[in-house]
Motif scaffolding. Structure first.
Motif, PDB file in Angstrom:
ATOM      1  N   GLU A 145       0.841  -1.197   0.000  1.00 29.13           N
ATOM      2  CA  GLU A 145       0.000   0.000   0.000  1.00 29.13           C
ATOM      3  C   GLU A 145       0.880   1.253   0.000  1.00 29.13           C
ATOM      4  O   GLU A 145       1.704   1.447   0.899  1.00 29.13           O
ATOM      5  N   SER A 186      -6.602  -5.714   6.746  1.00 31.30           N
ATOM      6  CA  SER A 186      -6.518  -4.348   7.260  1.00 31.30           C
ATOM      7  C   SER A 186      -7.909  -3.736   7.446  1.00 31.30           C
ATOM      8  O   SER A 186      -8.920  -4.448   7.514  1.00 31.30           O
ATOM      9  N   ASP A 187      -7.964  -2.428   7.515  1.00 34.36           N
ATOM     10  CA  ASP A 187      -9.210  -1.708   7.806  1.00 34.36           C
ATOM     11  C   ASP A 187     -10.351  -2.041   6.844  1.00 34.36           C
ATOM     12  O   ASP A 187     -11.512  -2.049   7.249  1.00 34.36           O
ATOM     13  N   ASP A 188     -10.017  -2.324   5.595  1.00 32.96           N
ATOM     14  CA  ASP A 188     -11.068  -2.625   4.609  1.00 32.96           C
ATOM     15  C   ASP A 188     -11.940  -3.794   5.092  1.00 32.96           C
ATOM     16  O   ASP A 188     -13.171  -3.718   5.115  1.00 32.96           O
ATOM     17  N   ASP A 201      -5.527   0.732  11.069  1.00 29.67           N
ATOM     18  CA  ASP A 201      -5.366   1.989  10.347  1.00 29.67           C
ATOM     19  C   ASP A 201      -6.755   2.421   9.908  1.00 29.67           C
ATOM     20  O   ASP A 201      -7.722   1.656  10.041  1.00 29.67           O
ATOM     21  N   ASP A 246      -4.067  -2.613  -1.183  1.00 33.38           N
ATOM     22  CA  ASP A 246      -4.889  -3.518  -0.383  1.00 33.38           C
ATOM     23  C   ASP A 246      -6.370  -3.287  -0.656  1.00 33.38           C
ATOM     24  O   ASP A 246      -7.157  -4.227  -0.733  1.00 33.38           O
ATOM     25  N   THR A 247      -6.726  -2.023  -0.839  1.00 32.20           N
ATOM     26  CA  THR A 247      -8.133  -1.714  -1.096  1.00 32.20           C
ATOM     27  C   THR A 247      -8.564  -2.190  -2.479  1.00 32.20           C
ATOM     28  O   THR A 247      -9.629  -2.802  -2.621  1.00 32.20           O
TER      29      THR A 247
HETATM   30 MG   LIG Z   1      -6.526  -1.036   4.194  1.00 32.56          MG
END
Ligand SMILES: [Mg+2]
Length: 321
Positions: free
Chosen positions: A29, A55-57, A97, A270-271
């Motif tokens: 990322e 991760s946050d996604d 994050d 990553d997104t």
């Molecule tokens: Mg993410």
């Protein structure tokens, strides 16, 4: 609704596919781009994350999933309040994050008059921010799971996608991208086909033409065109172009080819891979996702691949016996 065995497996693949893309994209990322095929689940990234950690996604997608898995209708205020509460809880206790706009919305909505519904406060803040023309990918990155929440109704799916997006990302392009992607996920689960245009009919008529152009661009231009991709339109185009450009890869190997290509585009890796992975999982199903990656994925709140397939099935309304 009753699902065939194949459709059940595809429903089980949605969160898992998203998580795999997320964890595979995490190390890259906003870092130096890698060539297609070189990405590995080595962790690092913005967290920093452990190898295989999402991760946050996916964390935010799980906030939505847990509400929907309990049987809540994501088009209702009560369910949206529960999702909003889950986002706030995640920000305080789980977020490794967080996107800038999401952080702003959650902070401002928490500080406002507690006499009104949390989901209404969040949507109001999000609509204010939309006036600045911001259209980040933070709604799209967590929308695949919404595609399982109303398998018996495309209309309900579109409405749920729009409302869940608007909690933090109310700008029209954010909402539209979530509607299109969630409907594509729903369609892939039900029919095992990849079709992004089927959702166009559920967008406001005046915005369909622009989206047709954006989709056509994604299908004709080189995937490397779609960077930077923090913008919801280029994020959708990056994910869709990676999927379409690798469709000649026969069978479930399509998943790894598309995810590797998506990550090679660079920027918000990553997104973009999480977005692509949610739809690829819906198309190919949990059983056919690459085993090596399935075995490694894990993350907040202490879940692994088996948990994700269970949650996906629960959201689809066909829990394991
Ligand atoms: Mg993410």
């Amino acid at each position: 609704m009753e699902l065939s065995a194949g459709a059940r497996d595809r429903a089980a693949g949605v969160l898992l596919g998203q998580a795999i893309g997320d964890a595979l994209g995490v190390p890259y990322e906003f870092a130096a781009p890698v060539k297609a095929g070189e990405a590995r689940m080595i962790g690092g990234g913005l967290g920093p994350y452990a190898p295989g950690e999402w991760s946050d996604d996916t964390q935010m997608a799980l906030c939505i999933a847990q509400v929907a898995a309990a049987g809540a209708d994501l088009t209702t205020d009560d369910a949206l309040d529960a999702v909003a509460e889950a986002f706030i809880g995640w920000k305080g206790h789980g977020a490794s994050d967080i996107g800038r706009q999401t952080a702003t919305v959650l902070a401002r909505a928490s500080a406002r008059d507690a006499g009104t519904r949390l989901s209404h406060r969040m949507t109001a803040v999000s609509m204010e921010l939309a006036q600045d023309g911001r259209a980040g990918n933070g709604g799209l990155m967590r929308t695949a799971i919404v595609g399982l929440s109303a398998l018996d109704s495309a209309e309900q799916t579109a409405l749920a996608a729009a409302r869940v997006s608007a909690l933090t990302h109310a700008e029209a392009r954010c909402v539209d991208s979530c509607v299109l992607w969630s409907l594509a996920v729903r369609n892939a689960v039900l029919t095992a086909a990849l079709d992004l245009r089927g959702g166009l009919a559920y967008l406001p008529a005046e915005r369909r033409g622009r989206w047709e152009e954006w989709i056509a661009e994604a299908e004709t231009k080189d995937p490397s065109t779609f960077t930077p991709n923090g913008y919801t339109v280029t994020a959708l185009q990056a994910a869709w172009s990676a999927i379409v450009a690798t469709q000649t890869v026969a069978g479930p190997d399509h998943v790894s080819a598309a995810l590797h290509l998506a990550i090679s585009i660079g920027d918000d890796t990553d997104t973009v891979a999480a977005i692509a992975g949610g739809l690829l999982g819906a198309r190919w199903g949990a059983e056919r996702l690459p085993r090596e990656w399935v075995d490694q994925v894990h993350g907040w709140p202490g879940l692994n691949a088996a948990d994700l397939t269970r949650l996906g099935l629960a959201v689809a309304g066909t829990p394991l016996a």
